[in-house]
Write a protein that holds these residues in place. Structure first.
Motif, PDB file in Angstrom:
ATOM      1  N   ALA A 418      68.645 -52.015  48.723  1.00 34.39           N
ATOM      2  CA  ALA A 418      67.327 -51.761  48.887  1.00 34.39           C
ATOM      3  C   ALA A 418      66.664 -50.743  49.528  1.00 34.39           C
ATOM      4  O   ALA A 418      65.304 -50.483  49.279  1.00 34.39           O
ATOM      5  CB  ALA A 418      66.851 -53.242  49.570  1.00 34.39           C
ATOM      6  N   ASP A 419      67.217 -50.316  50.483  1.00 32.87           N
ATOM      7  CA  ASP A 419      66.751 -48.823  51.148  1.00 32.87           C
ATOM      8  C   ASP A 419      67.133 -47.468  50.536  1.00 32.87           C
ATOM      9  O   ASP A 419      66.866 -46.420  50.800  1.00 32.87           O
ATOM     10  CB  ASP A 419      67.143 -48.902  52.632  1.00 32.87           C
ATOM     11  CG  ASP A 419      68.599 -48.897  52.592  1.00 32.87           C
ATOM     12  OD1 ASP A 419      69.285 -48.828  51.667  1.00 32.87           O
ATOM     13  OD2 ASP A 419      69.270 -48.740  53.850  1.00 32.87           O
ATOM     14  N   GLY A 420      67.738 -47.603  49.240  1.00 27.07           N
ATOM     15  CA  GLY A 420      68.062 -46.395  48.518  1.00 27.07           C
ATOM     16  C   GLY A 420      69.222 -45.498  49.048  1.00 27.07           C
ATOM     17  O   GLY A 420      68.981 -44.528  48.830  1.00 27.07           O
ATOM     18  N   THR A 421      70.123 -46.270  49.757  1.00 27.36           N
ATOM     19  CA  THR A 421      71.225 -45.430  50.206  1.00 27.36           C
ATOM     20  C   THR A 421      72.419 -45.508  49.550  1.00 27.36           C
ATOM     21  O   THR A 421      73.741 -45.048  50.022  1.00 27.36           O
ATOM     22  CB  THR A 421      71.338 -45.953  51.792  1.00 27.36           C
ATOM     23  OG1 THR A 421      71.888 -47.572  51.554  1.00 27.36           O
ATOM     24  CG2 THR A 421      70.054 -45.798  52.782  1.00 27.36           C
ATOM     25  N   GLU A 422      72.459 -45.721  48.311  1.00 30.08           N
ATOM     26  CA  GLU A 422      73.512 -46.111  47.409  1.00 30.08           C
ATOM     27  C   GLU A 422      74.554 -44.869  47.410  1.00 30.08           C
ATOM     28  O   GLU A 422      75.643 -44.985  47.206  1.00 30.08           O
ATOM     29  CB  GLU A 422      73.097 -46.510  45.926  1.00 30.08           C
ATOM     30  CG  GLU A 422      72.392 -45.461  45.132  1.00 30.08           C
ATOM     31  CD  GLU A 422      70.685 -45.686  45.467  1.00 30.08           C
ATOM     32  OE1 GLU A 422      70.092 -45.879  44.525  1.00 30.08           O
ATOM     33  OE2 GLU A 422      70.352 -46.494  46.397  1.00 30.08           O
ATOM     34  N   ASP A 423      73.800 -43.595  47.438  1.00 22.60           N
ATOM     35  CA  ASP A 423      74.263 -42.338  47.474  1.00 22.60           C
ATOM     36  C   ASP A 423      75.548 -42.367  48.405  1.00 22.60           C
ATOM     37  O   ASP A 423      76.352 -41.334  48.444  1.00 22.60           O
ATOM     38  CB  ASP A 423      73.543 -41.117  47.127  1.00 22.60           C
ATOM     39  CG  ASP A 423      72.877 -41.287  45.911  1.00 22.60           C
ATOM     40  OD1 ASP A 423      73.380 -41.995  44.938  1.00 22.60           O
ATOM     41  OD2 ASP A 423      71.782 -40.546  45.798  1.00 22.60           O
ATOM     42  N   ASP A 424      75.333 -42.951  49.618  1.00 18.97           N
ATOM     43  CA  ASP A 424      76.174 -42.838  50.719  1.00 18.97           C
ATOM     44  C   ASP A 424      77.459 -43.651  50.659  1.00 18.97           C
ATOM     45  O   ASP A 424      78.350 -43.577  51.307  1.00 18.97           O
ATOM     46  CB  ASP A 424      75.308 -43.407  52.038  1.00 18.97           C
ATOM     47  CG  ASP A 424      74.335 -42.446  52.437  1.00 18.97           C
ATOM     48  OD1 ASP A 424      74.126 -41.285  51.871  1.00 18.97           O
ATOM     49  OD2 ASP A 424      73.107 -42.937  52.878  1.00 18.97           O
ATOM     50  N   PHE A 425      77.539 -44.422  49.484  1.00 22.00           N
ATOM     51  CA  PHE A 425      78.547 -45.476  49.173  1.00 22.00           C
ATOM     52  C   PHE A 425      79.155 -45.087  47.933  1.00 22.00           C
ATOM     53  O   PHE A 425      79.294 -46.221  47.239  1.00 22.00           O
ATOM     54  CB  PHE A 425      78.404 -46.925  49.662  1.00 22.00           C
ATOM     55  CG  PHE A 425      77.547 -47.035  50.929  1.00 22.00           C
ATOM     56  CD1 PHE A 425      78.466 -47.257  52.242  1.00 22.00           C
ATOM     57  CD2 PHE A 425      76.315 -46.957  51.199  1.00 22.00           C
ATOM     58  CE1 PHE A 425      77.795 -47.451  53.279  1.00 22.00           C
ATOM     59  CE2 PHE A 425      75.709 -47.110  52.498  1.00 22.00           C
ATOM     60  CZ  PHE A 425      76.726 -47.345  53.496  1.00 22.00           C
ATOM     61  N   PRO A 426      79.680 -43.868  47.684  1.00 19.72           N
ATOM     62  CA  PRO A 426      80.141 -43.941  46.084  1.00 19.72           C
ATOM     63  C   PRO A 426      81.288 -44.883  45.833  1.00 19.72           C
ATOM     64  O   PRO A 426      81.374 -45.424  44.640  1.00 19.72           O
ATOM     65  CB  PRO A 426      80.838 -42.594  46.254  1.00 19.72           C
ATOM     66  CG  PRO A 426      81.059 -42.171  47.819  1.00 19.72           C
ATOM     67  CD  PRO A 426      80.008 -42.848  48.442  1.00 19.72           C
ATOM     68  N   ARG A 427      82.364 -45.107  46.688  1.00 21.14           N
ATOM     69  CA  ARG A 427      83.057 -46.293  46.338  1.00 21.14           C
ATOM     70  C   ARG A 427      82.405 -47.478  46.067  1.00 21.14           C
ATOM     71  O   ARG A 427      82.918 -48.423  44.846  1.00 21.14           O
ATOM     72  CB  ARG A 427      84.124 -46.331  47.653  1.00 21.14           C
ATOM     73  CG  ARG A 427      85.266 -47.641  47.405  1.00 21.14           C
ATOM     74  CD  ARG A 427      85.950 -47.315  46.184  1.00 21.14           C
ATOM     75  NE  ARG A 427      87.121 -48.267  46.051  1.00 21.14           N
ATOM     76  CZ  ARG A 427      87.860 -48.594  44.993  1.00 21.14           C
ATOM     77  NH1 ARG A 427      87.226 -48.146  43.925  1.00 21.14           N
ATOM     78  NH2 ARG A 427      88.706 -49.400  44.930  1.00 21.14           N
ATOM     79  N   LEU A 428      81.510 -48.161  46.637  1.00 18.52           N
ATOM     80  CA  LEU A 428      80.853 -49.219  46.441  1.00 18.52           C
ATOM     81  C   LEU A 428      80.193 -49.089  45.092  1.00 18.52           C
ATOM     82  O   LEU A 428      80.018 -50.306  44.409  1.00 18.52           O
ATOM     83  CB  LEU A 428      80.014 -49.541  47.700  1.00 18.52           C
ATOM     84  CG  LEU A 428      80.545 -49.875  48.976  1.00 18.52           C
ATOM     85  CD1 LEU A 428      79.350 -50.261  50.098  1.00 18.52           C
ATOM     86  CD2 LEU A 428      81.599 -50.778  48.951  1.00 18.52           C
TER      87      LEU A 428
END
Length: 1258
Positions: A418-428
Motif C-alpha cells: 500500500a505504501d508503494g515499497t514493492e521495489d524494495d522486495f524483488p523476491r516477493l
C-alpha cells in the motif's frame, strides 16, 4: 483443571490446522472441543460459587473493599454534612473507608473529620483510643468492624427509640443473611459431590483423548507474529475502500443497456451472472452510482436479497425508497398496490443483489406490480446461478468474466504494498506474480490475499501461500471458499476464535460492532492480560479493526448520533465462518425441528430466526445442554412464552439476546443463569425487572436501551460487581438511579445518569466509575457541589467521553412520570456555574449539549473541550451573554437556542485570537426574543468556512455579520426589515428561505443582483409582499421557486421567463393572485413540476403554459377555474395530472387526449364535472385513475376497456358510480373488470387477476 484446560486449548489450536488432512484428527478435535466446553463450564460454576460466598461475606459486614483513590476523595465528601448525616449502609461504608485510611492520615486529621461528622471531641478522642487498642483478629473483633459500630451508634443512636429501631433492623438483616448463608452452604455441599464426579469424568475423558493425541504428536501452537520488517500500518477508524481495476468497459456496457429504450408491458431485466467473489455486487454499485444513470432515472432502489427470496420483504425495501413512513407490512396484495401506485409516472432503476430464487411464482409476485412501468425502467439483478437469469431476463445475461492478469496484479500489488515499497522486495514480487496466477482473475481473492500479505515481508510466508494445497481444489465456489480458508488459516490465533463466533449471525445480518465486542468478551475470546494498560474493549476493537481491514467485514452504515456503525459479512465470508465454526454453532429456522440429538449435543451457540408462524424455541433445541449463546434474532410479540423454557433448560448460558421482542416482564428465575455475562433486553416493553437479576454476579453487559416503558432499575443493581456496560439510553420513563452506583467500579458504559437529591444517587457516585463514551446527566438541579470541591472536575479530566449532555430541569426531566417535583425550583446559578465548569473539562469530548443552565453567564475561565466538533447550548434563559467560542479549532456545528436574556452578540463571541470560527460549517440561532444586534470583528477572516446559517424567532434582530462563503440561509420569524437588507450584502448564496416577515412588502433587488447563482428560493408567510423583483430573471441558475402564504402577491414578474433552469415551481395560498403572466411562462423550458394551490382569485391559466414542454407533473388545487385552457396537446411530457377542489370546473380539456405519456390522473372534489369523456381511450399509457367525490359523474366511458396499461382504479365517494361498478352485477363492471386493482368507497376491495388474462372478461 485450569492447567488441563490450557493444554486442551493448545491442542485444539494445533488440531484446527491439521484436521483437513485426517478424518481421525477431525473426530479428535470434536472430542477436544466438547471436553473444553465441559471443563470451562465446571470451572465457571466453581468460580461463581466462590464469588457468591465472597459477596455474602462482604454483605455480612455491610462493607466493600475500598481503593486508595476512594479514600482520598472521602475528605471532600465529609464536608457535605447534609449528605453524610444520612443513616444507612452507605454511611457505614464511608466511615469504614475513613478508618481504613488511618495509616495515611494522622490522628489530628481523623479527629477533625469526625468533628465534621458531628461527633463531639470527647467521643472522637475515645473512639481513636479504642481503635488503637482494638484487637487485630478478623471477624467481629476486627478494628474496622469495631470502629464502624462505635461511630454508627454515636451518630444515630442518641435516642432510645432509634437504638431499638436499628437493633430490630440489624436482627432482621442478620436473620436474612444467615438464611441465605445456610442455603448457599447446603447448595455447596449438595453440588460438591456432583462437581467432584464431573471432574473425575472429565479427567478420564481427557486421559483417553490424550493417549489418542500422542499418536499425532500434537504441539502447542504459537500466535502468529507479524514480521518486524513490516511496513507501517495504516491509521484511521476504517480502511480505505478497495480500488477497482479492469471493470471500466463492463460498466460502460451495462450503462448503455440501461439507457437504451424499451417497450412492452414487461420491465427490462439485466442479469449479471458470475461466481462468488467475481465482483458482481461491486459492478452493480459502480453502475448504480454512475452519473449517467443517476441523471437518467427518477428513482433508484437497491435491494439486498441475499439468498432468501421473500417478495413481501423485497417490496417493503423498494417502498422505503419511494414512500415515506414505516414499511413493515406483510400483506402481499396491499404491498403490490402501494408499490404500483408509488412508481406511477416514474422512470426507475431497481438493483436486486444476490438473487438465488428459481421459483417463478415467487418471482411473479415481485414483477407483477412492476409490469406496465414507465418506458425505460430497468432492473439489474446479480446472481451466481444461470437458472435464475433464465427465468427473469429480458436482456441476455451479462456474464462477468475474470480480470485480466495485469489488472489482477495491479489490485494485488496495491493491497500488498500500500505504501508503494514493492521495489524494495524483488523476491516477493516474483512470488506474488505466481500467487496472482493462481487467483485466476477473481478480484475478491486477489484483494484479500494482498491484504493478508501486507504485513508479511518474509519470503517463506509468501511461499507458504503460493504452495498451499488448497489451490488444487476444483474450480468454482468451493475453490473460492477454500482460498478464503487459506486466508483464514493465516489469521493470528486470537482472531480465529473471534471470527468463528461470527458464524452465529445469518447472512445479510447487520452487525453492531460494540455489541459484537461485548459478546466476544462474554465468551472469554478477549483474554485478560494483567500487564496490559488497555481495557479489554479496546483490545476487542483492535481485533475488529484487523478483521475489517482484511475485508472479513464490510461497513454498510456509517456511525449515527450514538456513534454506532453497522457491518455485514460477504456471503462467502459468512459461509467460511460457518465452515470453520463446525457443529458448535447453529442457526435455527423453521427447518430446525428435524435436527438430531447428535448435532445438538455439540451445539454451544445458537441463533433462532423465527417466522410469524414458527415455534419460538424448537423442541429439539432443548437437547443442547452445552448451550452458551442463545440469540433470538426475529422480532416477535410472543417471546414471553420462550422465557420459561430458556431459564429451565440452559443453565450455562453466557449470552442471551431478547432485543426487539415484545416481552413485558422477566421471570424471576432469570437469577438462576449464574454464568450469564451478556443480557440484551433492548427495544422491549419491560417496565421493571425482578430483583433476582441482581444475583447475576458474572454479568458484564446489560442492554436496556430503548425500553420506553422502563420505570426503574432494581435497587440491588450494585450487586452486579462485574458489570462493565449498562445501557439505559432512550428510556424516557426511567425516573432515577439505584442507590450507590459508585460501587460499580468496572462500569464503563452508562449513557444516562439521573442525578438524585441524596448522596446515594448524587453526582459524586460517578467519581468511582471508569465511564467513557457517551454520558447524559439529567436533573442536574439536584446536584450539589460544595465551593472549593474539585473532585468531579479532577475525575472528568481523566475521562474519555466522546459525547456529553447536561440537562437541568427542563422538558427532559418533565418526562419523568414517577418522580414528584415542585412546579418550580429555586434557581441556583452559582451551583450551576460550578457544575458547568467542572463537567466540561474532559479533553476528548466531541459533542457537547448544555440544556437548562440557569447561570447569568458562563464561567470566565471555563476551558471548553478543544476537540469539540458539535456544540448545542439550549434553554439557558437567564444567560445574558454568549461564551467565547470562536477559538475552538475543529468546531463544525453550533446550535444556540432559547436564550431569553441575550440582548447583543458582540466581538467577545469570537474570543481572542486569529481567524475565529475557522472550521464552523453550520450555525443556528433560535429563540432569542430580546436579541437586537449581532456584530463580529471587522475582518474577512471570521466564519470563513460557514456554509449554512439558520436564524429563527429573533424578532428584534436588525443586523448580522458578513459571511464570505455562506451557501444556505434561512430567516424565520425575525420581523425586522433591516435584517433582510443585511442579507442583500451576501454574494455566495445558493439556497435562501425567507419565512414569516409580516412587514416585508418586497424583496430587495440587490439581493437578487448579488446572488446570481441562487439555486433555490423560498418566500413564505409574508402576507404584505405584493411583488417579486423584476430582475428575478437574472437568477438563471434557479431550479426551485416556492411562494407560499403571501396573500398580498397579485402577480408574478414577466422576468420569470428567463428562468431557463427552473425545474420546480410551487405557488401555494396566494389568495391575492389573480393571474399568471402570459409571457412569463414561455421560457420555462426546463420546468418539470408545477403546483398551484389555494389561489382562490385565480380564474384562468395562461396559454403560455403550452411552452412547458418538459412538464411532467401538474397539480391544480382549490382554483376557481371554469375550464382549463387548450394547451394540453402541447404538454407531451406530462405524466401526472391532479385536479382537486376546482368546484367551478365543468369539463376536461379536449387536448388532454393527446397526452399519450400520461400515467396518473386524479380528479378530486369537482362537483360540477359531469362526465369522464369517451376520448379517455386515447390515454394509452394511463396506469392509475382516481375519481373522488365527483358525484355528478354518472357513468364510466366505454373507452376504459381499451386501456390495457390501466392497473389501478379508485372510485371513492361517488355513490352512483360505485353502484354501477359492483362486481359482475354493475352496469359498468364489464368496462373495468380487466383492471387488477380496484378500490371503491372507504374500504379497499382488491381484485387481482393474472396479468396474462387482463384482456379477458370473467
Amino acid at each position: 483443571m485450569q492447567q488441563t484446560l490450557q493444554r486442551i486449548r493448545a491442542a485444539i489450536e494445533d488440531a484446527e490446522e491439521r484436521q483437513r488432512k485426517s478424518d481421525r484428527v477431525k473426530d479428535l478435535l470434536i472430542n477436544l472441543k466438547a471436553i473444553a466446553v465441559d471443563a470451562g463450564n465446571l470451572l465457571d460454576e466453581v468460580a461463581t460459587l466462590v464469588l457468591r460466598k465472597q459477596l455474602m461475606k462482604e454483605e455480612s459486614h455491610g462493607l466493600r473493599a475500598a481503593t486508595k483513590k476512594d479514600l482520598f476523595r472521602l475528605r471532600y465528601q465529609c464536608n457535605m454534612s447534609r449528605v453524610i448525616h444520612t443513616p444507612g449502609a452507605q454511611t457505614r461504608y464511608l466511615i469504614f473507608k475513613l478508618f481504613e485510611a488511618q495509616e495515611e492520615f494522622d490522628n489530628d486529621i481523623i479527629q477533625g473529620i469526625l468533628l465534621h461528622l458531628g461527633i463531639g471531641e470527647l467521643q472522637s478522642t475515645k473512639i481513636l483510643a479504642d481503635f488503637q487498642s482494638a484487637p487485630l483478629a478478623s471477624g467481629k473483633g476486627s478494628k474496622q468492624m469495631y470502629l464502624t459500630r462505635v461511630v454508627y451508634y454515636e451518630l444515630y443512636l442518641s435516642r432510645p427509640k432509634d437504638r431499638i429501631g436499628v437493633i430490630m433492623r440489624e436482627i432482621g438483616e442478620r436473620t436474612k443473611y444467615e438464611v441465605r448463608k445456610t442455603c448457599l452452604t447446603l447448595e455447596s455441599i449438595s453440588t460438591y459431590r456432583k462437581k467432584s464426579r464431573r471432574l473425575k469424568e472429565l479427567n478420564a475423558r481427557w486421559n483417553d483423548v490424550d493417549k489418542e493425541m500422542s499418536r499425532f504428536q500434537f504441539k502447542k501452537t504459537e500466535s502468529y507474529r507479524r514480521s518486524t520488517t513490516r511496513e507501517r500500518r495504516e491509521t484511521g477508524p476504517f480502511p480505505n475502500e478497495s480500488m477497482v481495476y479492469g471493470r471500466e468497459e463492463d460498466v460502460n456496457k451495462i450503462v448503455r443497456m440501461l439507457l437504451s429504450s424499451s417497450s412492452g408491458p414487461e420491465v427490462a431485466v439485466i442479469p449479471i451472472v458470475g461466481i462468488g467473489g467475481m465482483g458482481k455486487t461491486t459492478l452493480a454499485q459502480l453502475v448504480y452510482n454512475d452519473p449517467r444513470v443517476t441523471s437518467h432515472f427518477q428513482s433508484l432502489m437497491w435491494v439486498s436479497v441475499n439468498g432468501k427470496f421473500n417478495p413481501a420483504e423485497i417490496i417493503n425495501q423498494m417502498l422505503s425508497y419511494v414512500r415515506e413512513g414505516s414499511h413493515d407490512l406483510f400483506q402481499i396484495g396491499l404491498l403490490q398496490s402501494q408499490l404500483r401506485e408509488s412508481l406511477l409516472g416514474r422512470r426507475y432503476l431497481i438493483v436486486l443483489d444476490d438473487v438465488w430464487n428459481v421459483d417463478e411464482d415467487e418471482w411473479d409476485k415481485v414483477m407483477n406490480p412492476l409490469k406496465g412501468s414507465e418506458g425505460g425502467s430497468k432492473i439489474i439483478l446479480t446472481t451466481w446461478n444461470e437458472a435464475v437469469a433464465d427465468i427473469t431476463r429480458t436482456f441476455p445475461s451479462f456474464r462477468l468474466e475474470p480480470l485480466r492478469k495485469e489488472e489482477c496484479w495491479k489490485l494485488f500489488k496495491h493491497r500488498a504494498f500500500a505504501d508503494g515499497t514493492e521495489d524494495d522486495f524483488p523476491r516477493l514480487l516474483q512470488i506474488g506474480e505466481k500467487i496472482v496466477d493462481k487467483c485466476q482473475g477473481v478480484p475478491f481473492v486477489a484483494n484479500m490475499l494482498g491484504i493478508m500479505l501486507r504485513f508479511k515481508r518474509e519470503a517463506n510466508d509468501w511461499l507458504h501461500v503460493q504452495e498451499s494445497e488448497l489451490w488444487s481444489i476444483d474450480a468454482g465456489e468451493n475453490r473460492i471458499l477454500s482460498i478464503y480458508r487459506l486466508i483464514y488459516n493465516h489469521l493470528p490465533l486470537h482472531l480465529i476464535a473471534c471470527f468463528a463466533y461470527c458464524s452465529i449471525f445469518p447472512k445479510n445480518y447487520e452487525i453492531n460492532k460494540e455489541k459484537l465486542i461485548h459478546q466476544w468478551l462474554a465468551h472469554g475470546l478477549i483474554p485478560y492480560n494483567s500487564g496490559s494498560s488497555f481495557e479489554l474493549e479496546d483490545i476487542g476493537n483492535e481485533y475488529f479493526k484487523d478483521l475489517l481491514m482484511m475485508s472479513f467485514f464490510q461497513e454498510v452504515r456509517k456511525p449515527d448520533d450514538r456513534g454506532m456503525a453497522e457491518f455485514k459479512m460477504h456471503d462467502l465470508i459468512n459461509d467460511l465462518a460457518k465452515s470453520v465454526a463446525g457443529e458448535e454453532f447453529l442457526t435455527l429456522g423453521e427447518e430446525s425441528s428435524t435436527l438430531g440429538q447428535d448435532i445438538l449435543s455439540k451445539t454451544c451457540h445458537a441463533s433462532v430466526v423465527c417466522s410469524s408462524s414458527s415455534i419460538l424455541t424448537p423442541e429439539a433445541l432443548c437437547e443442547a445442554k452445552r448451550l452458551q449463546t442463545l440469540n433470538f434474532l426475529s422480532p416477535r410479540e410472543d417471546y414471553m412464552e420462550a422465557i420459561p423454557t430458556v431459564l429451565a433448560t440452559f443453565k450455562h448460558l453466557r449470552m442471551l439476546n431478547f432485543s426487539g421482542s415484545g416481552i413485558k416482564s422477566l421471570h424471576q428465575e432469570i437469577g438462576g443463569l449464574l454464568s450469564l455475562r451478556y443480557l440484551d433486553l433492548s427495544n422491549t416493553l419491560l417496565e421493571t425487572m425482578p430483583a433476582t437479576i441482581c444475583g447475576l454476579c458474572n454479568l458484564q453487559t446489560l442492554n436496556l436501551s430503548s425500553c420506553i416503558e422502563l420505570k426503574e432499575l432494581p435497587s440491588g443493581t450494585t450487586k452486579l460487581i462485574n458489570l462493565r456496560h449498562l445501557n439505559i439510553d432512550d428510556c424516557p420513563r426511567l425516573a432515577g438511579m439505584p442507590p450507590s452506583m459508585g460501587i460499580l467500579r468496572r462500569l464503563q458504559t452508562l449513557p444516562v445518569y439521573i442525578v438524585g437529591p441524596n448522596f446515594e444517587t448524587s453526582i459524586f457516585q460517578l467519581s468511582s466509575m471508569n465511564l467513557r463514551g457517551k454520558l447524559k446527566l439529567k436533573c442536574l438541579e439536584d446536584a450539589k457541589i460544595p465551593s472549593g470541591n474539585n473532585m468531579i472536575k479532577v475525575w472528568m479530566k481523566t475521562r474519555e467521553f466522546s459525547s456529553l449532555e447536561l440537562l437541568w430541569q427542563n422538558d427532559g426531566c418533565k418526562l419523568d412520570h414517577n418522580r414528584s417535583r415542585q412546579a418550580g425550583r429555586q434557581v441556583d446559578g452559582q451551583t450551576d456555574l460550578i457544575l458547568v465548569d467542572s463537567l466540561t473539562v474532559s479533553p476528548s469530548i466531541k459533542k457537547l449539549s448544555i440544556n437548562g443552565y440557569s447561570g447569568t453567564k458562563f464561567p470566565e475561565e471555563m476551558s471548553w473541550p478543544r476537540n469539540l466538533t458539535e456544540l448545542n447550548i439550549i434553554n439557558c434563559r437567564r444567560c445574558e451573554s454568549l461564551p467565547p467560542l470562536g477559538q475552538l479549532p475543529v468546531l463544525k456545528i453550533l446550535n444556540i437556542q432559547g436564550m431569553d436574556s441575550v440582548v447583543r452578540i458582540g466581538v467577545e463571541f469570537s474570543g481572542e485570537g486569529d481567524r475565529p470560527f475557522s472550521s464552523l460549517k453550520e450555525l443556528s440561532l433560535k429563540d432569542f426574543p430580546e436579541l437586537r444586534t449581532w456584530r463580529s470583528i471587522d475582518s474577512g477572516e471570521v466564519f470563513t468556512c460557514l456554509e449554512k446559517l439558520i436564524i429563527t424567532n429573533c424578532p428584534f434582530l436588525t443586523t448580522m455579520p458578513w459571511f464570505p462563503h455562506l451557501r444556505d440561509l434561512k430567516l424565520s420569524k425575525c420581523m425586522q426589515l433591516d435584517l433582510v437588507w443585511s442579507v442583500s450584502k451576501l454574494t455566495t448564496l445558493s439556497t435562501l428561505v425567507i419565512d414569516s416577515f409580516p412587514q416585508l412588502s418586497f424583496l430587495p433587488k440587490k439581493l437578487v443582483q448579488n446572488n446570481s447563482h441562487l439555486i433555490s428560493l423560498t418566500v413564505t408567510s409574508c402576507p404584505n409582499i405584493s411583488s417579486l423583483p423584476e430582475n428575478l430573471g437574472n437568477l438563471t441558475a434557479l431550479k426551485s421557486l416556492k411562494i407560499e402564504w403571501c396573500h398580498g402577491l397579485d402577480t408574478l414578474p414577466s422576468g420569470l421567463k428567463y428562468l431557463t433552469s427552473l425545474e420546480n415551481l410551487e405557488i401555494v395560498d396566494c389568495r391575492g393572485l389573480i393571474c399568471l403572466p402570459e409571457e412569463g411562462m414561455e421560457g420555462l423550458c426546463s420546468l418539470r413540476s408545477f403546483s398551484i394551490e389555494n389561489c382562490l382569485n385565480l380564474t384562468s391559466l395562461p396559454m403560455g403554459m403550452k411552452n412547458l414542454t418538459s412538464l411532467e407533473n401538474l397539480m391544480l388545487m382549490c382554483l376557481n377555474l371554469v375550464h382549463l385552457p387548450e394547451i394540453f396537446q402541447y404538454l407531451l411530457a406530462l405524466r401526472s395530472l391532479t385536479i382537486r377542489s376546482c368546484e367551478e370546473l365543468t369539463s376536461l380539456p379536449v387536448g388532454l387526449q393527446h397526452v399519450q405519456n400520461l400515467q396518473f390522473l386524479e380528479i378530486h372534489r369537482c362537483p360540477k364535472l359531469m362526465e369522464l369523456p369517451e376520448w379517455v381511450e386515447h390515454l394509452v399509457s394511463l396506469r392509475s385513475l382516481k375519481i373522488l367525490d365527483c358525484r355528478e359523474i354518472k357513468f364510466l366511458p366505454k373507452g376504459l376497456q381499451c386501456l390495457g396499461a390501466l392497473h389501478h382504479l379508485s372510485i371513492i365517494d361517488c355513490p352512483v358510480l360505485e353502484k354501477r361498478c359492483e362486481m359482475k352485477t354493475g352496469e359498468d363492471w364489464q368496462k373495468i373488470s380487466h383492471i387488477p386493482y380496484k378500490h371503491f368507497g372507504s374500504s379497499a376491495v382488491q381484485h387481482r387477476q393474472d396479468i396474462a388474462s387482463t384482456t379477458q372478461n370473467p
